[in-house]
Scaffold this motif. Structure first.
Motif, mmCIF file in Angstrom:
data_model
loop_
_atom_site.group_PDB
_atom_site.id
_atom_site.type_symbol
_atom_site.label_atom_id
_atom_site.label_comp_id
_atom_site.label_asym_id
_atom_site.label_seq_id
_atom_site.Cartn_x
_atom_site.Cartn_y
_atom_site.Cartn_z
ATOM 1 N N PHE A 35 -2.798 24.317 34.228
ATOM 2 C CA PHE A 35 -3.180 24.680 32.866
ATOM 3 C C PHE A 35 -2.118 24.221 31.866
ATOM 4 O O PHE A 35 -0.922 24.402 32.096
ATOM 5 C CB PHE A 35 -3.373 26.198 32.749
ATOM 6 N N ASP A 36 -2.578 23.636 30.760
ATOM 7 C CA ASP A 36 -1.661 23.197 29.708
ATOM 8 C C ASP A 36 -1.419 24.365 28.761
ATOM 9 O O ASP A 36 -1.859 24.380 27.616
ATOM 10 C CB ASP A 36 -2.265 22.005 28.963
ATOM 11 N N GLY A 37 -0.704 25.370 29.288
ATOM 12 C CA GLY A 37 -0.424 26.561 28.500
ATOM 13 C C GLY A 37 1.062 26.777 28.338
ATOM 14 O O GLY A 37 1.865 25.850 28.446
ATOM 15 N N VAL A 38 1.445 28.010 28.065
ATOM 16 C CA VAL A 38 2.851 28.398 27.942
ATOM 17 C C VAL A 38 3.227 29.178 29.194
ATOM 18 O O VAL A 38 2.654 30.232 29.467
ATOM 19 C CB VAL A 38 3.092 29.254 26.676
ATOM 20 N N ARG A 39 4.171 28.666 29.958
ATOM 21 C CA ARG A 39 4.629 29.339 31.177
ATOM 22 C C ARG A 39 5.185 30.706 30.796
ATOM 23 O O ARG A 39 6.029 30.832 29.901
ATOM 24 C CB ARG A 39 5.724 28.485 31.839
ATOM 25 N N ALA A 40 4.713 31.722 31.471
ATOM 26 C CA ALA A 40 5.119 33.088 31.137
ATOM 27 C C ALA A 40 5.387 33.867 32.409
ATOM 28 O O ALA A 40 4.518 33.984 33.273
ATOM 29 C CB ALA A 40 4.035 33.788 30.309
ATOM 30 N N ILE A 41 6.592 34.386 32.512
ATOM 31 C CA ILE A 41 6.980 35.209 33.659
ATOM 32 C C ILE A 41 6.913 36.672 33.227
ATOM 33 O O ILE A 41 7.521 37.057 32.215
ATOM 34 C CB ILE A 41 8.395 34.856 34.146
ATOM 35 N N TRP A 42 6.150 37.458 33.974
ATOM 36 C CA TRP A 42 6.101 38.903 33.721
ATOM 37 C C TRP A 42 7.180 39.539 34.588
ATOM 38 O O TRP A 42 7.116 39.516 35.804
ATOM 39 C CB TRP A 42 4.724 39.465 34.045
ATOM 40 N N THR A 43 8.204 40.102 33.946
ATOM 41 C CA THR A 43 9.357 40.649 34.668
ATOM 42 C C THR A 43 9.104 42.035 35.228
ATOM 43 O O THR A 43 9.924 42.569 35.980
ATOM 44 C CB THR A 43 10.577 40.720 33.743
ATOM 45 N N PHE A 152 -9.529 16.710 41.965
ATOM 46 C CA PHE A 152 -8.629 16.326 40.889
ATOM 47 C C PHE A 152 -9.392 15.636 39.757
ATOM 48 O O PHE A 152 -9.250 15.996 38.584
ATOM 49 C CB PHE A 152 -7.538 15.403 41.446
ATOM 50 N N GLU A 153 -10.204 14.660 40.097
ATOM 51 C CA GLU A 153 -10.930 13.901 39.074
ATOM 52 C C GLU A 153 -11.924 14.789 38.338
ATOM 53 O O GLU A 153 -12.057 14.698 37.110
ATOM 54 C CB GLU A 153 -11.642 12.710 39.720
ATOM 55 N N ARG A 154 -12.599 15.663 39.063
ATOM 56 C CA ARG A 154 -13.563 16.574 38.431
ATOM 57 C C ARG A 154 -12.850 17.535 37.475
ATOM 58 O O ARG A 154 -13.318 17.795 36.355
ATOM 59 C CB ARG A 154 -14.316 17.349 39.510
ATOM 60 N N THR A 155 -11.697 18.047 37.896
ATOM 61 C CA THR A 155 -10.941 19.002 37.085
ATOM 62 C C THR A 155 -10.402 18.348 35.819
ATOM 63 O O THR A 155 -10.476 18.924 34.723
ATOM 64 C CB THR A 155 -9.785 19.598 37.918
ATOM 65 N N GLN A 157 -11.614 15.674 34.301
ATOM 66 C CA GLN A 157 -12.755 15.365 33.434
ATOM 67 C C GLN A 157 -13.188 16.578 32.618
ATOM 68 O O GLN A 157 -13.700 16.449 31.509
ATOM 69 C CB GLN A 157 -13.930 14.853 34.271
ATOM 70 N N GLN A 158 -12.955 17.764 33.166
ATOM 71 C CA GLN A 158 -13.306 18.997 32.448
ATOM 72 C C GLN A 158 -12.239 19.399 31.439
ATOM 73 O O GLN A 158 -12.392 20.400 30.741
ATOM 74 C CB GLN A 158 -13.525 20.122 33.465
ATOM 75 N N GLY A 159 -11.146 18.616 31.356
ATOM 76 C CA GLY A 159 -10.119 18.858 30.351
ATOM 77 C C GLY A 159 -8.804 19.381 30.877
ATOM 78 O O GLY A 159 -7.888 19.633 30.093
ATOM 79 N N ALA A 160 -8.689 19.552 32.194
ATOM 80 C CA ALA A 160 -7.445 20.091 32.757
ATOM 81 C C ALA A 160 -6.318 19.067 32.668
ATOM 82 O O ALA A 160 -6.546 17.857 32.570
ATOM 83 C CB ALA A 160 -7.661 20.493 34.215
ATOM 84 N N GLU A 161 -5.093 19.568 32.723
ATOM 85 C CA GLU A 161 -3.909 18.715 32.665
ATOM 86 C C GLU A 161 -3.646 18.039 34.016
ATOM 87 O O GLU A 161 -2.973 17.023 34.087
ATOM 88 C CB GLU A 161 -2.697 19.553 32.261
ATOM 89 N N GLY A 162 -4.174 18.590 35.090
ATOM 90 C CA GLY A 162 -3.943 18.069 36.425
ATOM 91 C C GLY A 162 -4.141 19.183 37.430
ATOM 92 O O GLY A 162 -4.845 20.167 37.146
ATOM 93 N N VAL A 163 -3.517 19.045 38.607
ATOM 94 C CA VAL A 163 -3.610 20.093 39.620
ATOM 95 C C VAL A 163 -2.233 20.360 40.209
ATOM 96 O O VAL A 163 -1.324 19.525 40.128
ATOM 97 C CB VAL A 163 -4.609 19.738 40.749
ATOM 98 N N MET A 164 -2.093 21.546 40.821
ATOM 99 C CA MET A 164 -0.862 21.958 41.479
ATOM 100 C C MET A 164 -1.141 22.161 42.962
ATOM 101 O O MET A 164 -2.186 22.692 43.340
ATOM 102 C CB MET A 164 -0.336 23.268 40.888
ATOM 103 N N LEU A 165 -0.180 21.730 43.786
ATOM 104 C CA LEU A 165 -0.300 21.893 45.233
ATOM 105 C C LEU A 165 0.816 22.816 45.715
ATOM 106 O O LEU A 165 2.004 22.502 45.558
ATOM 107 C CB LEU A 165 -0.198 20.550 45.958
ATOM 108 N N HIS A 166 0.448 23.951 46.300
ATOM 109 C CA HIS A 166 1.395 24.919 46.841
ATOM 110 C C HIS A 166 1.375 24.830 48.367
ATOM 111 O O HIS A 166 0.309 24.984 48.972
ATOM 112 C CB HIS A 166 1.021 26.352 46.450
#
Length: 266
Positions: A35-43, A152-155, A157-166
């Motif tokens: 997600f192209d958002g603001v990284r937020a850590i809940w402490t 990845f390509e489908r995501t 195309q829907q406007g996502a910034e990319g994907v993350m692999l954990h």
């Protein structure tokens, strides 16, 4: 006045870039939208950025969150980073603005459990919270590079910034880790504005391009990606901007560099 208040820098895990030339076992990873958002850590009692600056969310937004460590992104919608940044940087939060924001939880860090268990933990937690603005990021599992590429390509195309692999079996580790990989349709980096180059033709009297210098000391020109408003009032000299690019030229300069946004201090 909009600013973020400094606090203690949190321990966060940072991603390396996914290299398609490296033969990784895709099935060992859990994959989610980036997600192209603001990284937020809940402490456990407040939101902070990865640099430790306080994010002033409304009481109703955070009162539903428990006293546990969460990691995620504050997000509104695709391609809306500038608006989102303005919302979360305001000292006195505006309720109407914050009702557009959701907290996308993608980890519930601890030093004991591997990521696949932490995924189950944050899913269960978010389900128990049962509030529309607190969302558990869904993880997917793929058996081949082909199925990962299709997702990845489908995501994207829907406007996502990319994907993350954990890496499913990996325990949480502070700092940059190969257990967490980001796959994007382009690269991005930051550079300092060192000159304004005048426009020609329809951009006469406006910005034509920025001359910039990146952290490697490379100087180059960025002439695309600007709105007309940004060409009329360009990023100031000395500010840091984020640009996107597609690999490098034979001279080592970013290929097809285009302006993305002015970097806002965290």
């Amino acid at each position: 006045m909009k600013t973020l208040l400094s606090t203690t820098t949190p321990h966060v895990q940072l991603a390396n870039v996914y290299d398609a030339n490296n033969d990784i076992a895709v099935s060992r990873y859990l994959v989610s939208e980036k997600f192209d958002g603001v990284r937020a850590i809940w402490t456990g009692n407040q939101f902070v950025t990865r640099n430790g600056n306080t994010i002033n969310a409304p009481h109703w937004f955070v009162d539903v969150l428990p006293n546990v460590w969460l990691d995620g992104e504050l997000w509104t919608k695709h391609q809306d980073f500038a608006s989102l940044s303005g919302i979360v940087r305001t000292i006195k939060p505006n309720d109407d603005d914050w009702r557009k924001v959701s907290y996308r939880v993608f980890d519930m860090p601890d030093k004991v459990n591997p990521f696949n268990v932490r995924y189950q933990n944050y899913q269960r937690l978010v389900s128990n919270i049962n509030q529309p603005h607190i969302v558990a990021v869904k993880q997917h599992q793929f058996t081949s590079n082909e199925t990962l590429t299709a997702y990845f390509e489908r995501t994207v195309q829907q406007g996502a910034e990319g994907v993350m692999l954990h890496l499913a079996s990996a325990k949480h580790r502070d700092g940059r880790s190969s257990s967490l990989l980001k796959l994007k349709p382009y690269f991005d980096n930051e550079a300092m504005v060192i000159a304004h180059l005048p426009g020609k033709g329809k951009y006469q009297g406006m910005l034509g391009a920025l001359r910039v210098k990146n952290s490697d000391g490379l100087e180059f020109t960025i002439g695309t990606g600007f709105s007309d408003a940004q060409r009329r009032i360009p990023p100031a000299l000395g500010v840091t901007i984020t640009y996107r690019y597609h690999g490098f030229t034979k001279h080592g300069l970013p290929r097809f560099a285009s302006f993305l946004r002015v970097r806002t201090p965290e």
